[in-house]
Design a protein around this motif. Structure first.
Motif, PDB file in Angstrom:
ATOM      1  N   ASN A 154     -28.149  -6.535   2.483  1.00 23.01           N
ATOM      2  CA  ASN A 154     -29.376  -6.461   3.269  1.00 23.01           C
ATOM      3  C   ASN A 154     -29.572  -5.026   3.737  1.00 23.01           C
ATOM      4  OD1 ASN A 154     -31.341  -6.624   5.410  1.00 23.01           O
ATOM      5  ND2 ASN A 154     -30.977  -8.818   5.445  1.00 23.01           N
ATOM      6  N   THR A 155     -30.765  -4.484   3.497  1.00 25.66           N
ATOM      7  CA  THR A 155     -31.030  -3.080   3.832  1.00 25.66           C
ATOM      8  C   THR A 155     -31.756  -2.894   5.164  1.00 25.66           C
ATOM      9  OG1 THR A 155     -33.159  -3.035   2.686  1.00 25.66           O
ATOM     10  CG2 THR A 155     -31.198  -2.509   1.374  1.00 25.66           C
ATOM     11  N   ASP A 156     -32.238  -3.966   5.761  1.00 21.58           N
ATOM     12  CA  ASP A 156     -33.019  -3.848   6.997  1.00 21.58           C
ATOM     13  C   ASP A 156     -32.193  -3.228   8.128  1.00 21.58           C
ATOM     14  OD1 ASP A 156     -35.085  -5.029   5.636  1.00 21.58           O
ATOM     15  OD2 ASP A 156     -35.062  -6.905   6.768  1.00 21.58           O
ATOM     16  N   GLY A 157     -32.789  -2.262   8.812  1.00 24.48           N
ATOM     17  CA  GLY A 157     -32.164  -1.651   9.980  1.00 24.48           C
ATOM     18  C   GLY A 157     -30.990  -0.744   9.657  1.00 24.48           C
ATOM     19  N   LYS A 158     -30.813  -0.388   8.386  1.00 25.06           N
ATOM     20  CA  LYS A 158     -29.689   0.466   7.993  1.00 25.06           C
ATOM     21  C   LYS A 158     -30.222   1.713   7.303  1.00 25.06           C
ATOM     22  CE  LYS A 158     -26.946  -3.649   6.915  1.00 25.06           C
ATOM     23  NZ  LYS A 158     -26.463  -4.449   5.781  1.00 25.06           N
ATOM     24  N   ASN A 159     -29.518   2.824   7.494  1.00 22.74           N
ATOM     25  CA  ASN A 159     -29.924   4.029   6.782  1.00 22.74           C
ATOM     26  C   ASN A 159     -29.235   4.080   5.415  1.00 22.74           C
ATOM     27  OD1 ASN A 159     -27.334   5.226   7.059  1.00 22.74           O
ATOM     28  ND2 ASN A 159     -27.892   6.110   9.033  1.00 22.74           N
ATOM     29  N   ILE A 160     -29.653   5.034   4.610  1.00 17.08           N
ATOM     30  CA  ILE A 160     -29.159   5.148   3.232  1.00 17.08           C
ATOM     31  C   ILE A 160     -27.641   5.276   3.189  1.00 17.08           C
ATOM     32  CG2 ILE A 160     -29.176   6.681   1.210  1.00 17.08           C
ATOM     33  CD1 ILE A 160     -32.187   7.195   1.955  1.00 17.08           C
ATOM     34  N   SER A 161     -27.083   6.112   4.046  1.00 15.73           N
ATOM     35  CA  SER A 161     -25.627   6.322   4.055  1.00 15.73           C
ATOM     36  C   SER A 161     -24.879   5.044   4.391  1.00 15.73           C
ATOM     37  CB  SER A 161     -25.240   7.420   5.044  1.00 15.73           C
ATOM     38  OG  SER A 161     -25.756   8.653   4.613  1.00 15.73           O
ATOM     39  N   ALA A 162     -25.366   4.312   5.380  1.00 21.46           N
ATOM     40  CA  ALA A 162     -24.696   3.068   5.789  1.00 21.46           C
ATOM     41  C   ALA A 162     -24.721   2.032   4.657  1.00 21.46           C
ATOM     42  CB  ALA A 162     -25.356   2.498   7.042  1.00 21.46           C
ATOM     43  N   ILE A 163     -25.839   1.960   3.955  1.00 16.11           N
ATOM     44  CA  ILE A 163     -25.943   1.002   2.846  1.00 16.11           C
ATOM     45  C   ILE A 163     -24.999   1.407   1.718  1.00 16.11           C
ATOM     46  CG2 ILE A 163     -27.480   0.021   1.098  1.00 16.11           C
ATOM     47  CD1 ILE A 163     -29.789   0.564   3.222  1.00 16.11           C
ATOM     48  N   ALA A 164     -24.989   2.692   1.379  1.00 17.38           N
ATOM     49  CA  ALA A 164     -24.099   3.180   0.318  1.00 17.38           C
ATOM     50  C   ALA A 164     -22.637   2.932   0.684  1.00 17.38           C
ATOM     51  CB  ALA A 164     -24.354   4.663   0.055  1.00 17.38           C
ATOM     52  N   GLU A 165     -22.273   3.174   1.930  1.00 12.34           N
ATOM     53  CA  GLU A 165     -20.887   2.943   2.365  1.00 12.34           C
ATOM     54  C   GLU A 165     -20.544   1.446   2.336  1.00 12.34           C
ATOM     55  OE1 GLU A 165     -20.461   5.029   6.111  1.00 12.34           O
ATOM     56  OE2 GLU A 165     -20.924   6.933   5.115  1.00 12.34           O
ATOM     57  N   GLU A 166     -21.514   0.598   2.652  1.00  7.71           N
ATOM     58  CA  GLU A 166     -21.287  -0.847   2.577  1.00  7.71           C
ATOM     59  C   GLU A 166     -20.999  -1.269   1.130  1.00  7.71           C
ATOM     60  OE1 GLU A 166     -23.620  -5.055   3.549  1.00  7.71           O
ATOM     61  OE2 GLU A 166     -24.282  -3.239   4.566  1.00  7.71           O
ATOM     62  N   ILE A 167     -21.746  -0.697   0.189  1.00  9.77           N
ATOM     63  CA  ILE A 167     -21.529  -1.002  -1.226  1.00  9.77           C
ATOM     64  C   ILE A 167     -20.140  -0.528  -1.661  1.00  9.77           C
ATOM     65  CG2 ILE A 167     -22.275  -0.471  -3.589  1.00  9.77           C
ATOM     66  CD1 ILE A 167     -25.197  -0.389  -2.390  1.00  9.77           C
ATOM     67  N   VAL A 168     -19.753   0.657  -1.232  1.00  9.39           N
ATOM     68  CA  VAL A 168     -18.415   1.169  -1.559  1.00  9.39           C
ATOM     69  C   VAL A 168     -17.340   0.213  -1.034  1.00  9.39           C
ATOM     70  CG1 VAL A 168     -16.759   3.034  -1.097  1.00  9.39           C
ATOM     71  CG2 VAL A 168     -19.106   3.596  -1.720  1.00  9.39           C
ATOM     72  N   SER A 169     -17.525  -0.255   0.187  1.00  4.46           N
ATOM     73  CA  SER A 169     -16.501  -1.155   0.765  1.00  4.46           C
ATOM     74  C   SER A 169     -16.459  -2.504   0.035  1.00  4.46           C
ATOM     75  CB  SER A 169     -16.730  -1.348   2.268  1.00  4.46           C
ATOM     76  OG  SER A 169     -17.892  -2.118   2.504  1.00  4.46           O
ATOM     77  N   LEU A 170     -17.589  -2.934  -0.539  1.00  2.00           N
ATOM     78  CA  LEU A 170     -17.613  -4.190  -1.299  1.00  2.00           C
ATOM     79  C   LEU A 170     -16.926  -4.065  -2.655  1.00  2.00           C
ATOM     80  CD1 LEU A 170     -21.335  -5.343  -0.800  1.00  2.00           C
ATOM     81  CD2 LEU A 170     -19.287  -6.546   0.007  1.00  2.00           C
ATOM     82  N   LEU A 171     -17.017  -2.885  -3.257  1.00  5.21           N
ATOM     83  CA  LEU A 171     -16.593  -2.726  -4.642  1.00  5.21           C
ATOM     84  C   LEU A 171     -15.266  -1.998  -4.839  1.00  5.21           C
ATOM     85  CD1 LEU A 171     -20.001  -1.841  -6.344  1.00  5.21           C
ATOM     86  CD2 LEU A 171     -18.916  -4.065  -6.089  1.00  5.21           C
ATOM     87  N   PHE A 172     -14.877  -1.184  -3.871  1.00  2.00           N
ATOM     88  CA  PHE A 172     -13.683  -0.361  -4.081  1.00  2.00           C
ATOM     89  C   PHE A 172     -12.610  -0.633  -3.034  1.00  2.00           C
ATOM     90  CE2 PHE A 172     -17.267   1.917  -5.970  1.00  2.00           C
ATOM     91  CZ  PHE A 172     -16.780   2.198  -7.224  1.00  2.00           C
TER      92      PHE A 172
END
Length: 172
Positions: A154-172
């Motif tokens: 979910n991207t609502d209320g998050k900035n680009i960096s926070a979303i990218a870091e969330e994806i990193v934590s999900l995958l790596f």
């Protein structure tokens, strides 16, 4: 691993893809940019001169071509997963992880309103109400495909960096 970013226009696929590319040091490819480079035409020019059927055929061909690469982050056009066998191609590609960048309708309206003139699909819409209705209808039609992604962020209320870091934590 290949990471494929899926979502509606304005959900941040390209911006998040570029940031993610910096964080994990993988090549970033925007499928629309890739198509334009290969065809030596803009997407609107392809639609205008060769038609949507031609575009969807080459979109599929270039999607398969890009997915043959290794260690990339690929940002798709908002409609790409919804045509032909594109979503099955993504889901069945080796070492490929798809992520749906999910944004609410109000969030998409606020992001897309200032960009309407540069977005041919919505440039004709006069009001926020028309844009809201248009996005809602499209999301309803496309959610079947988007929701097949391996993960949803979910991207609502998050900035680009926070979303990218969330994806990193999900995958790596």
């Amino acid at each position: 691993m290949n990471i494929v970013l899926i979502g509606y226009m304005g959900s941040g696929k390209s911006s998040i893809g570029k940031k993610l590319s910096e964080l994990v040091n993988l090549e970033f490819i925007d499928l629309d940019d890739y198509i334009q480079e290969k065809e030596n035409l803009t997407i609107p020019q392809i639609f205008e001169t060769k038609g949507e059927i031609y575009f969807r055929k080459i979109e599929y061909r270039y999607l398969k071509e890009v997915l043959q690469r290794n260690d990339i982050i690929l940002s798709l056009g908002g409609g790409t997963p919804c045509f032909g066998n594109n979503m099955d191609t993504i889901l069945n590609a080796d070492a490929t992880h798809s992520i749906y960048l999910k944004s609410s309708i109000p969030n998409l309206v606020s992001r897309l309103t200032p960009e309407k003139a540069h977005r041919p699909l919505i440039a004709h819409l006069k009001s926020d109400d028309e844009l809201t209705e248009f996005i809602g209808k499209h999301l309803f039609e496309r959610s079947f495909y988007y929701n097949q992604s391996n993960q949803t962020v979910n991207t609502d209320g998050k900035n680009i960096s926070a979303i990218a870091e969330e994806i990193v934590s999900l995958l790596f």
